[in-house]
Design a protein around this motif. Structure first.
Motif, PDB file in Angstrom:
ATOM      1  N   VAL A 122       0.825  -1.206   0.000  1.00 40.59           N
ATOM      2  CA  VAL A 122       0.000   0.000   0.000  1.00 40.59           C
ATOM      3  C   VAL A 122       0.861   1.257   0.000  1.00 40.59           C
ATOM      4  N   SER A 123       2.024   1.186   0.646  1.00 39.24           N
ATOM      5  CA  SER A 123       2.895   2.370   0.738  1.00 39.24           C
ATOM      6  C   SER A 123       3.543   2.715  -0.599  1.00 39.24           C
ATOM      7  N   GLY A 124       3.516   1.771  -1.540  1.00 39.82           N
ATOM      8  CA  GLY A 124       4.039   2.066  -2.869  1.00 39.82           C
ATOM      9  C   GLY A 124       5.452   1.597  -3.126  1.00 39.82           C
ATOM     10  N   VAL A 125       6.099   0.930  -2.144  1.00 35.32           N
ATOM     11  CA  VAL A 125       7.459   0.446  -2.387  1.00 35.32           C
ATOM     12  C   VAL A 125       7.407  -0.771  -3.303  1.00 35.32           C
ATOM     13  N   SER A 126       8.503  -1.064  -3.958  1.00 36.89           N
ATOM     14  CA  SER A 126       8.581  -2.204  -4.859  1.00 36.89           C
ATOM     15  C   SER A 126       8.378  -3.510  -4.090  1.00 36.89           C
ATOM     16  N   TRP A 127       7.778  -4.492  -4.760  1.00 35.56           N
ATOM     17  CA  TRP A 127       7.584  -5.804  -4.135  1.00 35.56           C
ATOM     18  C   TRP A 127       8.914  -6.431  -3.745  1.00 35.56           C
ATOM     19  N   ARG A 128       9.990  -6.042  -4.424  1.00 36.93           N
ATOM     20  CA  ARG A 128      11.297  -6.624  -4.115  1.00 36.93           C
ATOM     21  C   ARG A 128      11.753  -6.281  -2.697  1.00 36.93           C
ATOM     22  N   TRP A 129      11.252  -5.179  -2.144  1.00 36.94           N
ATOM     23  CA  TRP A 129      11.663  -4.790  -0.803  1.00 36.94           C
ATOM     24  C   TRP A 129      11.126  -5.738   0.269  1.00 36.94           C
ATOM     25  N   VAL A 130      10.055  -6.457  -0.035  1.00 40.61           N
ATOM     26  CA  VAL A 130       9.594  -7.482   0.916  1.00 40.61           C
ATOM     27  C   VAL A 130      10.665  -8.558   1.064  1.00 40.61           C
ATOM     28  N   PHE A 131      11.264  -8.961  -0.044  1.00 43.38           N
ATOM     29  CA  PHE A 131      12.306  -9.983   0.029  1.00 43.38           C
ATOM     30  C   PHE A 131      13.611  -9.423   0.582  1.00 43.38           C
ATOM     31  N   TRP A 132      13.877  -8.128   0.353  1.00 38.81           N
ATOM     32  CA  TRP A 132      15.038  -7.533   1.011  1.00 38.81           C
ATOM     33  C   TRP A 132      14.824  -7.481   2.524  1.00 38.81           C
ATOM     34  N   LEU A 133      13.580  -7.214   2.949  1.00 34.99           N
ATOM     35  CA  LEU A 133      13.283  -7.252   4.380  1.00 34.99           C
ATOM     36  C   LEU A 133      13.529  -8.644   4.947  1.00 34.99           C
ATOM     37  N   LEU A 134      13.091  -9.673   4.215  1.00 32.17           N
ATOM     38  CA  LEU A 134      13.337 -11.050   4.659  1.00 32.17           C
ATOM     39  C   LEU A 134      14.835 -11.348   4.700  1.00 32.17           C
ATOM     40  N   THR A 135      15.585 -10.774   3.769  1.00 35.13           N
ATOM     41  CA  THR A 135      17.036 -10.958   3.766  1.00 35.13           C
ATOM     42  C   THR A 135      17.663 -10.362   5.026  1.00 35.13           C
ATOM     43  N   PHE A 136      17.280  -9.132   5.359  1.00 32.02           N
ATOM     44  CA  PHE A 136      17.835  -8.486   6.558  1.00 32.02           C
ATOM     45  C   PHE A 136      17.423  -9.236   7.830  1.00 32.02           C
ATOM     46  N   PHE A 137      16.179  -9.701   7.862  1.00 31.48           N
ATOM     47  CA  PHE A 137      15.675 -10.447   9.016  1.00 31.48           C
ATOM     48  C   PHE A 137      16.468 -11.744   9.188  1.00 31.48           C
ATOM     49  N   ALA A 138      16.653 -12.486   8.084  1.00 33.04           N
ATOM     50  CA  ALA A 138      17.415 -13.733   8.147  1.00 33.04           C
ATOM     51  C   ALA A 138      18.868 -13.470   8.512  1.00 33.04           C
ATOM     52  N   GLY A 139      19.464 -12.400   7.960  1.00 28.76           N
ATOM     53  CA  GLY A 139      20.852 -12.073   8.288  1.00 28.76           C
ATOM     54  C   GLY A 139      21.031 -11.727   9.750  1.00 28.76           C
ATOM     55  N   ALA A 140      20.055 -10.982  10.326  1.00 26.92           N
ATOM     56  CA  ALA A 140      20.129 -10.651  11.747  1.00 26.92           C
ATOM     57  C   ALA A 140      20.047 -11.909  12.610  1.00 26.92           C
ATOM     58  N   CYS A 141      19.172 -12.835  12.229  1.00 27.62           N
ATOM     59  CA  CYS A 141      19.068 -14.099  12.973  1.00 27.62           C
ATOM     60  C   CYS A 141      20.337 -14.926  12.835  1.00 27.62           C
ATOM     61  N   LEU A 142      20.924 -14.928  11.644  1.00 28.79           N
ATOM     62  CA  LEU A 142      22.186 -15.644  11.434  1.00 28.79           C
ATOM     63  C   LEU A 142      23.284 -15.071  12.321  1.00 28.79           C
ATOM     64  N   LEU A 143      23.363 -13.748  12.394  1.00 28.30           N
ATOM     65  CA  LEU A 143      24.379 -13.101  13.227  1.00 28.30           C
ATOM     66  C   LEU A 143      24.154 -13.423  14.709  1.00 28.30           C
ATOM     67  N   ALA A 144      22.899 -13.349  15.163  1.00 29.81           N
ATOM     68  CA  ALA A 144      22.597 -13.659  16.567  1.00 29.81           C
ATOM     69  C   ALA A 144      22.919 -15.113  16.893  1.00 29.81           C
ATOM     70  N   THR A 145      22.643 -16.006  15.951  1.00 31.84           N
ATOM     71  CA  THR A 145      22.950 -17.425  16.164  1.00 31.84           C
ATOM     72  C   THR A 145      24.443 -17.652  16.259  1.00 31.84           C
ATOM     73  N   ALA A 146      25.188 -17.030  15.348  1.00 32.62           N
ATOM     74  CA  ALA A 146      26.639 -17.224  15.334  1.00 32.62           C
ATOM     75  C   ALA A 146      27.294 -16.686  16.599  1.00 32.62           C
ATOM     76  N   LEU A 147      26.788 -15.574  17.117  1.00 35.73           N
ATOM     77  CA  LEU A 147      27.453 -14.918  18.245  1.00 35.73           C
ATOM     78  C   LEU A 147      26.962 -15.376  19.608  1.00 35.73           C
TER      79      LEU A 147
END
Length: 479
Positions: A168-193
């Motif tokens: 609805v905000s008008g951002v590209s659909w690709r940003w949903v997957f970039w959000l998932l990328t950042f979310f997964a990366g944050a979880c990966l970092l927390a798991t590793a550390l």
């Protein structure tokens, strides 16, 4: 490894173990959030790649289909190399596949990346529950699992909300997957550390390796180092045993079908809700995403009810049955309430789905639906674990695969069913199927001990079905 050993995960401080519990639940939340996240951007993806509704639904269905493959690999692998390495390997690759989705230029690439992403995202679904068993004793495990169980249902209900408002905000659909990328990366970092290894056989291997290095004495060894199987035997054990157990256990077949139907209905609602609320009540994608929140609220209420009311009753039963374990049938109390509630929720949702009826009516049906789903999963999962004990991992693996097949398949026919039958009769059909399956917990409660006694795989058939005479009154009050 004795309980007073400081390296035993059960001996770690309670705050630290609760942190591990929350992190494990967060990993599951990540995976399930990603499964439903494309729901809010499906119109944008359809416009981008010029495909129809059925192919668009595959962006969700194929991710869930990956859950069928992942548990068969990640669960057994964690018992060989440990929980943490599996989390690190799977989340590293899973994060990469989210990048692939964000950069996809055609239909084939986004569908393939979604399936592979689901396969690697299944690691926390297969192993986070095992982490709970590694770090908690039997008395506290019920409370930890109650909170942990909320994560698999919070993710699917929150995903459409976030992606809907992004659309609805008008951002590209690709940003949903970039959000998932950042979310997964944050979880990966927390798991590793911050996530330690919790699997005791692997911890013993590390201790033996350390002692051999420090002393130069090769006589130190761990059982896992000598438990080696040929590849063919290992494949048969990993891939074949879960389905052999399932095929030979009538009560496990019944439980698996019931849980799979419930799980399929969860993902079916991702297609049904837009028909009722977007087409019927003219909500935009963002507000339609919010309509899933009552299911989450119902799940929260279910967990609170379990912790305040049902878990203390079970603890009293544990005290009454000592020194014996509580019969698995006592886990069914939750389900006796939830089975009728689950069926009634669909009748409620269906017959209040007229556009002329206030949208608050079908929205409110999500609350008992969420509560009943939590109750049914908690009761049936714990029943399988208590009934099968040492083969519970195989039983749960087969259940996960079949459940994921239902979760992947139901969305594929949901839109056609709700458009052809209309939301009233489509929901009535689901409610009638739920009514047919509702007796399963009642049968298990009444006759489960007979089924366990005749089971080839349940070692609990000899358990007493009533508390010892001295505590019979306490046991009767407990459940």
């Amino acid at each position: 490894m004795p309980l007073d050993d400081p390296e035993n995960p059960k001996a770690w401080s309670r705050p630290y173990r609760w942190y591990i519990t929350m992190l494990s639940a967060f990993l599951v939340l990540n995976a399930t959030f990603a499964s439903s996240a494309p729901e809010g951007i499906i119109p944008d993806i359809m416009e981008q790649f010029s495909f129809g509704q059925e192919v668009a639904t595959l962006t969700i269905a194929l991710f869930v289909a990956g859950y069928c493959v992942g548990p068969l690999v990640w669960g057994p692998l964690s018992e060989q190399i440990g929980r943490k390495p599996v989390f690190l390997i799977s989340f590293l690759v899973y994060t990469g596949f989210q990048v692939g989705c964000a950069l996809s230029q055609n239909t084939a690439s986004i569908l393939i990346f979604r399936f592979l992403g689901g396969t690697f995202a299944a690691a926390p679904l297969a192993n986070s529950g095992a982490v709970m068993s590694d770090i908690w004793d039997a008395d506290t495990r019920g409370k930890a699992l109650a909170l942990f169980t909320l994560a698999p249902f919070a993710g699917p209900t929150l995903g459409p909300t976030v992606s809907g408002f992004m659309a609805v905000s008008g951002v590209s659909w690709r940003w949903v997957f970039w959000l998932l990328t950042f979310f997964a990366g944050a979880c990966l970092l927390a798991t590793a550390l911050t996530l330690p290894e919790t699997y005791i056989p692997v911890l013993l291997v590390k201790r033996a390796q350390r002692l051999r290095k420090e002393t130069g004495d090769d006589r130190y060894w761990a059982p896992l180092e000598r438990n080696k199987m040929a590849l063919g035997q290992r494949l048969k054990h990993v891939l074949g045993r879960p389905f052999i157990v399932l095929a030979r256990e009538p009560m496990l077949i019944a439980i698996t079908l019931y849980m799979s139907f419930i799980y399929g209905c969860i993902y079916l609602l991702f297609e049904a809700y837009p028909i009722v609320f977007t087409e019927g009540h003219h909500f935009n994608e963002g507000i339609t995403g919010l309509t899933f929140l009552p299911i989450f609220i119902g799940g929260v209420l279910g967990v609170i009810s379990y912790l305040i009311f049902f878990n203390p009753r079970y603890e009293r039963a544990m005290a009454a049955f000592k020194p014996h374990p509580v019969p698995p049938e006592y886990r069914m109390e939750l389900c006796l309430w939830a089975a009728p509630m689950f069926a009634l929720s669909f009748f409620w949702f269906g017959w209040t789905s007229y556009p002329s009826v206030s949208y608050w009516a079908p929205l409110a049906a999500g609350i008992p639906l969420g509560t009943s789903i939590i109750f049914l999963f908690l009761g049936l999962f714990n029943y399988v674990i208590d009934a099968y004990l040492f083969v519970a991992a195989s039983a749960l693996s087969s259940m996960t695969v079949v459940r994921s097949l239902f979760g992947a398949g139901f969305p594929l026919f949901a839109t056609q069913m709700y458009q052809t039958l209309n939301p009233r009769w489509a929901s009535t059909l689901l409610g009638c199927i739920a009514v047919v399956m509702a007796p399963i917990p009642f049968v298990l409660r009444a006759y489960g001990h007979h089924l366990r006694r005749n089971s080839k795989y349940s070692p609990t058939g000899h358990l007493p079905t009533k508390p010892p005479a001295k505590d019979e009154k306490a046991g009767a009050q407990a459940v």
